[in-house]
Design a protein around this motif. Structure first.
Motif, PDB file in Angstrom:
ATOM      1  N   ARG A  48       0.753  -1.363   0.055  1.00 40.37           N
ATOM      2  CA  ARG A  48      -0.028  -0.011  -0.130  1.00 40.37           C
ATOM      3  C   ARG A  48       0.877   1.204   0.052  1.00 40.37           C
ATOM      4  O   ARG A  48       0.578   2.360  -0.542  1.00 40.37           O
ATOM      5  N   VAL A  49       2.133   1.127   0.355  1.00 41.49           N
ATOM      6  CA  VAL A  49       2.887   2.341   0.471  1.00 41.49           C
ATOM      7  C   VAL A  49       3.508   2.740  -0.937  1.00 41.49           C
ATOM      8  O   VAL A  49       3.585   3.754  -1.401  1.00 41.49           O
ATOM      9  N   ASN A  50       3.740   1.502  -1.625  1.00 44.52           N
ATOM     10  CA  ASN A  50       4.211   1.628  -2.988  1.00 44.52           C
ATOM     11  C   ASN A  50       3.024   0.984  -4.114  1.00 44.52           C
ATOM     12  O   ASN A  50       3.604   0.335  -5.008  1.00 44.52           O
ATOM     13  N   ALA A  51       1.758   1.397  -3.951  1.00 40.70           N
ATOM     14  CA  ALA A  51       1.047   0.725  -4.624  1.00 40.70           C
ATOM     15  C   ALA A  51       1.083   0.700  -6.274  1.00 40.70           C
ATOM     16  O   ALA A  51       0.627  -0.233  -7.049  1.00 40.70           O
ATOM     17  N   SER A  52       1.702   1.750  -6.514  1.00 34.77           N
ATOM     18  CA  SER A  52       1.925   2.133  -8.157  1.00 34.77           C
ATOM     19  C   SER A  52       3.295   2.214  -8.358  1.00 34.77           C
ATOM     20  O   SER A  52       3.625   2.544  -9.802  1.00 34.77           O
ATOM     21  N   CYS A  53       4.065   1.723  -7.875  1.00 35.86           N
ATOM     22  CA  CYS A  53       5.890   1.582  -7.875  1.00 35.86           C
ATOM     23  C   CYS A  53       6.455   0.515  -7.503  1.00 35.86           C
ATOM     24  O   CYS A  53       6.489   0.426  -6.415  1.00 35.86           O
ATOM     25  N   ALA A  54       6.544  -0.469  -8.298  1.00 34.26           N
ATOM     26  CA  ALA A  54       7.097  -1.671  -7.842  1.00 34.26           C
ATOM     27  C   ALA A  54       8.483  -1.511  -7.473  1.00 34.26           C
ATOM     28  O   ALA A  54       9.076  -0.962  -8.065  1.00 34.26           O
ATOM     29  N   GLN A  55       8.846  -2.191  -6.536  1.00 33.88           N
ATOM     30  CA  GLN A  55      10.114  -2.321  -6.172  1.00 33.88           C
ATOM     31  C   GLN A  55      10.571  -3.981  -6.357  1.00 33.88           C
ATOM     32  O   GLN A  55       9.848  -5.028  -6.119  1.00 33.88           O
ATOM     33  N   LEU A  56      11.956  -4.092  -6.931  1.00 34.12           N
ATOM     34  CA  LEU A  56      12.515  -5.292  -6.997  1.00 34.12           C
ATOM     35  C   LEU A  56      12.731  -6.046  -5.680  1.00 34.12           C
ATOM     36  O   LEU A  56      13.566  -5.583  -4.931  1.00 34.12           O
ATOM     37  N   LEU A  57      12.607  -7.173  -5.567  1.00 38.16           N
ATOM     38  CA  LEU A  57      12.549  -8.005  -4.498  1.00 38.16           C
ATOM     39  C   LEU A  57      13.599  -9.073  -4.475  1.00 38.16           C
ATOM     40  O   LEU A  57      13.414  -9.851  -5.821  1.00 38.16           O
ATOM     41  N   SER A  58      14.884  -9.069  -3.992  1.00 45.12           N
ATOM     42  CA  SER A  58      15.932  -9.997  -4.298  1.00 45.12           C
ATOM     43  C   SER A  58      15.621 -11.190  -3.900  1.00 45.12           C
ATOM     44  O   SER A  58      14.948 -11.625  -2.746  1.00 45.12           O
ATOM     45  N   HIS A  59      15.956 -12.368  -4.506  1.00 43.63           N
ATOM     46  CA  HIS A  59      15.736 -13.657  -4.185  1.00 43.63           C
ATOM     47  C   HIS A  59      16.722 -13.927  -3.003  1.00 43.63           C
ATOM     48  O   HIS A  59      16.190 -14.750  -2.265  1.00 43.63           O
ATOM     49  N   ARG A  60      17.610 -13.652  -3.276  1.00 44.82           N
ATOM     50  CA  ARG A  60      18.848 -13.834  -2.049  1.00 44.82           C
ATOM     51  C   ARG A  60      18.668 -13.146  -0.942  1.00 44.82           C
ATOM     52  O   ARG A  60      18.943 -13.703   0.369  1.00 44.82           O
ATOM     53  N   GLU A  61      18.514 -11.929  -0.870  1.00 46.95           N
ATOM     54  CA  GLU A  61      18.145 -11.215   0.320  1.00 46.95           C
ATOM     55  C   GLU A  61      16.890 -10.197   0.126  1.00 46.95           C
ATOM     56  O   GLU A  61      16.806  -8.892   0.315  1.00 46.95           O
ATOM     57  N   PRO A  62      15.633 -10.891   0.428  1.00 42.34           N
ATOM     58  CA  PRO A  62      14.552 -10.285  -0.006  1.00 42.34           C
ATOM     59  C   PRO A  62      14.235  -9.211   1.225  1.00 42.34           C
ATOM     60  O   PRO A  62      13.446  -8.295   1.141  1.00 42.34           O
ATOM     61  N   PHE A  63      14.625  -9.597   2.615  1.00 42.20           N
ATOM     62  CA  PHE A  63      14.373  -8.718   3.773  1.00 42.20           C
ATOM     63  C   PHE A  63      15.396  -7.519   3.799  1.00 42.20           C
ATOM     64  O   PHE A  63      15.024  -6.762   4.707  1.00 42.20           O
ATOM     65  N   ARG A  64      15.900  -7.362   3.204  1.00 41.64           N
ATOM     66  CA  ARG A  64      16.902  -5.794   2.814  1.00 41.64           C
ATOM     67  C   ARG A  64      15.774  -4.927   2.161  1.00 41.64           C
ATOM     68  O   ARG A  64      16.211  -3.753   2.360  1.00 41.64           O
ATOM     69  N   ASN A  65      14.928  -5.295   1.497  1.00 46.45           N
ATOM     70  CA  ASN A  65      14.002  -4.580   0.974  1.00 46.45           C
ATOM     71  C   ASN A  65      12.742  -3.900   2.218  1.00 46.45           C
ATOM     72  O   ASN A  65      12.124  -4.883   2.699  1.00 46.45           O
ATOM     73  N   PRO A  66      13.016  -2.766   2.415  1.00 43.97           N
ATOM     74  CA  PRO A  66      12.184  -2.208   3.937  1.00 43.97           C
ATOM     75  C   PRO A  66      10.368  -2.318   3.487  1.00 43.97           C
ATOM     76  O   PRO A  66       9.941  -2.319   4.537  1.00 43.97           O
TER      77      PRO A  66
END
Length: 450
Positions: A48-66
């Motif tokens: 909901r914070v970035n509903a119209s702006c996708a962020q790339l989620l890393s397979h190796r370190e997904p939790f680095r994406n806030p």
């Protein structure tokens, strides 16, 4: 030292700028399909914070994406075969409607490189690899304390089987799998280990809209929906001269039907039944025998019937739709008793009017038998809800134009609404002459408890 600080500041600014960039689904074209593409899986995260702006989620370190919140439910949206390489036209709307429903992580699984290939069998091979990629991510989520029961995988066509393969790797502990017209070619007739099946998640549902071509024919989930019988969809072209829509319209309709359920403004009731013919004949309208809450509603809210559906193992359901949104129809069970000396066969056209608007349906899926003092029943589904019904028009025809006209003598006709808990409508002692419309005002049924 000053130079080093300037360098670090510039790098931080660059990283911040990159983090704010919006990622998009891979966009390819026909030349990529002809040459073939190697598999690459990208995970596009929406919240909901970035509903119209996708962020790339890393397979190796997904939790680095806030933006990725493990305490929130996660919904994976997985497309299918992309023979032309273009992104799905429904993607943006799907994401937006999911986020409107609740606060969650929506993860679009972009495997367009790998799904874009004129060689369909190569793409089928890639489904296992995509599932392995997702399994690795979900395993990391599990190790960090994520609740697998809060994961919902929505797979379109081949994406449905990818969801199944992924769920099987966790022994069915994933919360829910929604299969939208799961792919049929290379999967029809395969054992459960080679396709989606009910053991792949705690709750598995499948919608069938093109089972005679690109979709899967048999039941795959705890509940399977067969829209308009599961094959030809209203409004879709019936000849190859209509171009690409001839090949994809029925198959793609599954997505738009599910989107309408997310919108929630026009719910569709799904009727448990053994066949589409019995459903059309009005033999499966008694929803009270299913659960105290009645028949399930198709789509996103079907999980409300989960416990009952799990008790029944696998349930086949049917419903009819309009050719465009709003897709929901409004049904009546029509019961007719005649008093002709001879048995007649024929078709009925029924029109409802509230004095301003009209809704009409032709009951022509088969010739109805009208036998003296024997009740004939059929389902009538109208494209809109006309209320209150002030007038009803009937027309009877035999479809045999060269024979003498018939007369159908109705002892009683009864229309029982299937929605809104409205009272049944009746008319007694009515004469129908073939191909002549008769209009009358309905009255309360004598045996009605309303």
């Amino acid at each position: 030292m000053v130079c080093w600080l300037v360098f670090v500041t510039l790098m931080l600014m660059f990283d911040t700028h990159r983090a704010q960039e919006c990622e998009e689904m891979t966009d390819l074209d026909l030349k990529h399909s002809l040459s073939g593409t190697s598999l690459t899986v990208r995970l596009l995260l929406y919240t909901r914070v970035n509903a119209s702006c996708a962020q790339l989620l890393s397979h190796r370190e997904p939790f680095r994406n806030p933006r990725f919140n493990l305490s929130s439910p996660s919904t994976f949206l997985i497309h299918g075969y992309r023979p032309t390489g273009s992104p799905p036209v429904w993607l943006t709307q799907f994401v937006q409607l999911l986020l409107q429903r609740r606060d969650m992580n929506v993860i679009v699984v972009d495997w367009n490189r790998g799904a874009t290939n004129i060689n369909y069998w190569k793409v089928v091979d890639n489904t296992r690899k995509v599932a392995a990629n997702l399994t690795d991510l979900i395993q990391k989520m599990k190790e960090k304390g994520a609740d697998l029961g809060s994961i919902h995988m929505i797979g379109v066509s081949l994406g449905a089987h990818i969801s199944g393969f992924t769920g099987a790797n966790f022994n069915g502990s994933i919360g829910r799998i929604t299969a939208l017209d799961p792919a049929g070619p290379e999967f029809n007739g395969q054992p459960p280990s080679e396709r989606l099946d009910p053991s792949d998640a705690q709750f598995v549902e499948a919608l069938h809209t093109d089972m005679d071509a690109l979709g899967y024919r048999d039941v795959l989930g705890h509940i399977d929906y067969y829209a308009n019988g599961g094959a030809d969809q209203p409004g879709c072209p019936r000849t190859i001269f209509s171009g690409s829509q001839y090949f994809k319209c029925d198959h793609q309709r599954s997505v738009f039907l599910y989107l309408s359920s997310l919108n929630g403004s026009c719910p569709i009731t799904a009727y448990p039944c053994d066949s589409y013919t019995l459903f059309q004949d009005g033999e499966c309208m008694d929803c009270g025998r299913f659960t105290p809450d009645g028949c399930p509603v198709f789509g996103y809210d079907a999980v409300r019937w989960k416990d009952r559906l799990l008790q029944l193992n696998q349930t086949r359901t049917y419903f009819q739709t309009n050719k465009a949104s709003p897709f929901c129809k409004f049904g009546y069970k029509v019961d007719i008793v005649t008093w002709n000396q001879k048995t007649h066969w024929g078709y009925l056209t029924i029109k409802l009017s509230d004095g301003q608007e009209e809704a009409q349906v032709e009951l022509n899926h088969k010739s109805l038998m009208f036998e003296r003092f024997v009740e004939s029943s059929v389902l009538a589904q109208f494209d809109r809800d006309v209320q209150p019904v002030k007038e009803i028009s009937l027309k009877f025809c035999t479809g045999k134009g060269l024979r003498p006209s018939k007369k159908l003598r109705l002892l009683r006709i009864r229309l029982t609404p299937l929605q809104n808990h409205l009272r049944p409508l009746c008319r007694y002692d009515l004469l129908l002459e073939e191909n002549k419309e008769v209009t009358f005002r309905p009255i309360p049924c004598e045996d009605s408890n309303f």
